[in-house]
Motif scaffolding. Sequence first.
Motif, short mmCIF file in Angstrom:
data_model
loop_
_atom_site.label_atom_id
_atom_site.label_comp_id
_atom_site.label_asym_id
_atom_site.label_seq_id
_atom_site.Cartn_x
_atom_site.Cartn_y
_atom_site.Cartn_z
N GLN A 62 0.77 -1.30 0.01
CA GLN A 62 -0.03 0.01 -0.01
C GLN A 62 0.72 1.24 -0.03
O GLN A 62 1.91 1.25 0.39
CB GLN A 62 -0.81 0.18 1.09
CG GLN A 62 -1.54 1.21 1.33
CD GLN A 62 -2.78 1.54 2.46
OE1 GLN A 62 -2.73 0.40 3.31
NE2 GLN A 62 -3.10 2.47 2.92
N ARG A 64 0.19 5.46 0.70
CA ARG A 64 -0.95 6.39 0.87
C ARG A 64 -0.17 7.80 0.95
O ARG A 64 0.87 7.88 1.38
CB ARG A 64 -1.58 6.22 2.24
CG ARG A 64 -2.40 7.28 2.86
CD ARG A 64 -3.41 7.03 3.80
NE ARG A 64 -4.41 6.05 3.35
CZ ARG A 64 -5.51 5.97 3.96
NH1 ARG A 64 -5.42 5.95 5.40
NH2 ARG A 64 -6.30 5.24 3.46
N ASP A 80 -4.52 6.78 -2.45
CA ASP A 80 -3.86 5.44 -2.20
C ASP A 80 -3.75 4.76 -3.46
O ASP A 80 -4.53 4.41 -4.08
CB ASP A 80 -4.85 4.72 -1.19
CG ASP A 80 -5.01 5.25 0.05
OD1 ASP A 80 -3.97 5.85 0.71
OD2 ASP A 80 -6.02 4.99 0.68
N PHE A 82 -3.37 0.50 -3.23
CA PHE A 82 -3.74 -0.60 -2.26
C PHE A 82 -3.89 -1.87 -3.17
O PHE A 82 -3.79 -2.02 -4.29
CB PHE A 82 -4.83 -0.38 -1.50
CG PHE A 82 -5.98 -0.14 -2.32
CD1 PHE A 82 -6.84 -1.49 -2.39
CD2 PHE A 82 -6.58 0.91 -2.76
CE1 PHE A 82 -8.08 -1.60 -3.41
CE2 PHE A 82 -7.83 0.95 -3.57
CZ PHE A 82 -8.52 -0.43 -3.81
#
Length: 174
Positions: A62, A64, A80, A82
Amino acid sequence: MQLLNGTNIYLRAIEPEDLDFLFQIENNEAFWEISHTQKPFSKYELKKYLENAHLDLYEVKQLRLIITSQKNKEKIGIIDLFDFNPQHKRAGIGIVIAPKYQNKGIASEALTLLINYAFKHLSLHQLYANITNTNTQSIRLFEQKKFKKTGVKTDWIFTNGVFKDEILYQLIND
Protein backbone atom coordinates in the motif's frame (compact mmCIF):
# COMPACT_ATOMS: atom_id res chain seq x y z
CA MET A 1 9.83 13.89 -7.50
CA GLN A 2 8.54 15.47 -10.68
CA LEU A 3 5.97 12.70 -11.30
CA LEU A 4 4.12 13.70 -8.13
CA ASN A 5 4.03 17.46 -8.79
CA GLY A 6 1.10 19.01 -10.59
CA THR A 7 -0.03 22.52 -11.43
CA ASN A 8 -2.21 23.09 -8.36
CA ILE A 9 -1.28 20.19 -6.11
CA TYR A 10 1.44 17.73 -5.29
CA LEU A 11 1.37 14.27 -3.73
CA ARG A 12 3.64 13.61 -0.79
CA ALA A 13 4.39 10.92 1.74
CA ILE A 14 2.49 10.89 5.01
CA GLU A 15 4.23 12.59 7.92
CA PRO A 16 3.59 12.37 11.68
CA GLU A 17 2.20 15.92 11.52
CA ASP A 18 -0.70 14.58 9.40
CA LEU A 19 -2.30 12.86 12.40
CA ASP A 20 -5.09 15.42 12.89
CA PHE A 21 -5.88 15.51 9.16
CA LEU A 22 -6.05 11.70 8.98
CA PHE A 23 -8.24 11.70 12.09
CA GLN A 24 -10.70 14.10 10.39
CA ILE A 25 -10.83 12.15 7.12
CA GLU A 26 -10.92 8.64 8.59
CA ASN A 27 -13.66 9.57 11.07
CA ASN A 28 -15.89 11.37 8.56
CA GLU A 29 -18.82 8.96 8.30
CA ALA A 30 -19.60 10.23 4.79
CA PHE A 31 -16.43 8.41 3.62
CA TRP A 32 -17.02 5.14 5.46
CA GLU A 33 -18.92 3.55 2.59
CA ILE A 34 -16.03 3.97 0.17
CA SER A 35 -13.38 2.92 2.66
CA HIS A 36 -15.37 -0.01 4.10
CA THR A 37 -14.90 1.45 7.57
CA GLN A 38 -17.11 0.11 10.35
CA LYS A 39 -16.01 2.21 13.31
CA PRO A 40 -14.20 5.43 14.19
CA PHE A 41 -10.42 5.38 14.41
CA SER A 42 -8.71 6.58 17.56
CA LYS A 43 -5.73 8.91 17.39
CA TYR A 44 -3.74 6.10 19.00
CA GLU A 45 -4.60 3.72 16.11
CA LEU A 46 -3.72 6.34 13.53
CA LYS A 47 -0.49 7.20 15.31
CA LYS A 48 0.50 3.52 15.16
CA TYR A 49 -0.34 3.52 11.45
CA LEU A 50 1.85 6.59 10.92
CA GLU A 51 4.74 4.87 12.68
CA ASN A 52 4.71 2.24 9.91
CA ALA A 53 3.88 4.55 6.99
CA HIS A 54 7.55 4.68 6.02
CA LEU A 55 7.61 0.96 5.17
CA ASP A 56 8.28 0.01 1.57
CA LEU A 57 5.43 -0.35 -0.90
CA TYR A 58 6.73 -3.79 -1.86
CA GLU A 59 6.52 -4.87 1.78
CA VAL A 60 3.16 -3.43 2.87
CA LYS A 61 1.43 -3.48 -0.55
CA GLN A 62 0.00 0.00 0.00
CA LEU A 63 1.07 3.57 -0.68
CA ARG A 64 -0.87 6.41 0.89
CA LEU A 65 -0.09 9.96 -0.21
CA ILE A 66 -1.36 13.31 1.02
CA ILE A 67 -2.78 15.61 -1.66
CA THR A 68 -1.31 19.02 -0.86
CA SER A 69 -1.92 22.50 -2.28
CA GLN A 70 1.00 23.99 -4.22
CA LYS A 71 -0.21 27.46 -3.23
CA ASN A 72 -0.46 27.26 0.56
CA LYS A 73 0.74 23.70 1.41
CA GLU A 74 -2.68 22.91 2.87
CA LYS A 75 -3.73 19.24 3.10
CA ILE A 76 -6.57 18.63 0.66
CA GLY A 77 -7.08 14.87 0.52
CA ILE A 78 -5.62 11.39 0.41
CA ILE A 79 -4.89 9.14 -2.54
CA ASP A 80 -3.92 5.49 -2.21
CA LEU A 81 -2.50 2.61 -4.11
CA PHE A 82 -3.65 -0.56 -2.35
CA ASP A 83 -3.51 -4.31 -2.99
CA PHE A 84 -0.26 -3.60 -4.82
CA ASN A 85 0.77 -6.78 -6.63
CA PRO A 86 4.21 -6.51 -8.26
CA GLN A 87 3.99 -10.02 -9.71
CA HIS A 88 0.85 -9.23 -11.70
CA LYS A 89 1.77 -5.52 -12.06
CA ARG A 90 -1.48 -4.10 -10.72
CA ALA A 91 -2.87 -2.06 -7.86
CA GLY A 92 -6.17 -0.67 -6.66
CA ILE A 93 -6.60 3.06 -6.40
CA GLY A 94 -8.70 5.13 -4.01
CA ILE A 95 -9.11 8.83 -3.44
CA VAL A 96 -10.77 11.03 -0.83
CA ILE A 97 -10.98 14.82 -1.03
CA ALA A 98 -11.84 16.89 2.05
CA PRO A 99 -15.39 18.25 1.66
CA LYS A 100 -14.45 21.93 1.30
CA TYR A 101 -12.15 21.10 -1.66
CA GLN A 102 -14.51 18.87 -3.61
CA ASN A 103 -15.70 19.81 -7.11
CA LYS A 104 -12.61 21.93 -7.84
CA GLY A 105 -10.72 19.56 -10.16
CA ILE A 106 -8.34 18.42 -7.43
CA ALA A 107 -9.30 14.74 -7.61
CA SER A 108 -8.75 14.80 -11.37
CA GLU A 109 -5.27 16.29 -11.06
CA ALA A 110 -4.31 13.93 -8.21
CA LEU A 111 -5.56 10.91 -10.13
CA THR A 112 -3.56 11.93 -13.22
CA LEU A 113 -0.40 12.27 -11.11
CA LEU A 114 -0.88 8.88 -9.45
CA ILE A 115 -1.65 7.13 -12.76
CA ASN A 116 1.55 8.54 -14.27
CA TYR A 117 3.55 7.52 -11.19
CA ALA A 118 2.11 3.99 -11.19
CA PHE A 119 2.69 3.40 -14.90
CA LYS A 120 6.02 5.21 -15.36
CA HIS A 121 7.80 4.71 -12.03
CA LEU A 122 6.31 1.45 -10.77
CA SER A 123 5.87 -0.06 -14.27
CA LEU A 124 2.37 -1.29 -13.45
CA HIS A 125 0.28 -2.84 -16.19
CA GLN A 126 -3.07 -1.90 -14.72
CA LEU A 127 -4.92 0.06 -12.07
CA TYR A 128 -8.41 -0.66 -10.84
CA ALA A 129 -11.09 1.04 -8.77
CA ASN A 130 -14.17 -0.32 -7.02
CA ILE A 131 -16.96 2.26 -7.04
CA THR A 132 -20.52 1.97 -5.76
CA ASN A 133 -23.13 2.49 -8.44
CA THR A 134 -24.52 5.54 -6.61
CA ASN A 135 -21.17 7.38 -6.49
CA THR A 136 -21.70 9.27 -9.74
CA GLN A 137 -18.88 11.76 -9.09
CA SER A 138 -16.29 9.00 -8.81
CA ILE A 139 -17.72 7.15 -11.80
CA ARG A 140 -17.44 10.31 -13.88
CA LEU A 141 -13.90 11.01 -12.62
CA PHE A 142 -12.55 7.54 -13.41
CA GLU A 143 -14.32 7.37 -16.78
CA GLN A 144 -12.78 10.74 -17.70
CA LYS A 145 -9.37 9.16 -17.00
CA LYS A 146 -10.25 6.34 -19.45
CA PHE A 147 -10.96 3.67 -16.84
CA LYS A 148 -13.32 1.09 -18.36
CA LYS A 149 -16.23 -0.54 -16.59
CA THR A 150 -15.37 -4.25 -16.64
CA GLY A 151 -17.70 -5.78 -14.09
CA VAL A 152 -20.47 -5.33 -11.56
CA LYS A 153 -20.70 -6.99 -8.17
CA THR A 154 -24.44 -7.05 -7.47
CA ASP A 155 -25.66 -6.11 -3.97
CA TRP A 156 -22.01 -6.00 -2.85
CA ILE A 157 -22.09 -3.14 -0.35
CA PHE A 158 -24.64 -2.99 2.47
CA THR A 159 -24.92 0.47 3.96
CA ASN A 160 -27.71 2.30 5.78
CA GLY A 161 -30.07 -0.63 5.28
CA VAL A 162 -29.60 -0.74 1.50
CA PHE A 163 -27.59 -3.00 -0.80
CA LYS A 164 -25.60 -1.28 -3.53
CA ASP A 165 -23.80 -2.65 -6.53
CA GLU A 166 -20.05 -2.14 -6.76
CA ILE A 167 -18.61 -1.47 -10.20
CA LEU A 168 -15.11 -2.59 -11.16
CA TYR A 169 -13.21 -0.11 -13.32
CA GLN A 170 -9.83 -0.92 -14.89
CA LEU A 171 -7.21 1.12 -16.69
CA ILE A 172 -4.70 -0.89 -18.72
CA ASN A 173 -1.30 0.64 -19.45
CA ASP A 174 -0.77 0.06 -23.16
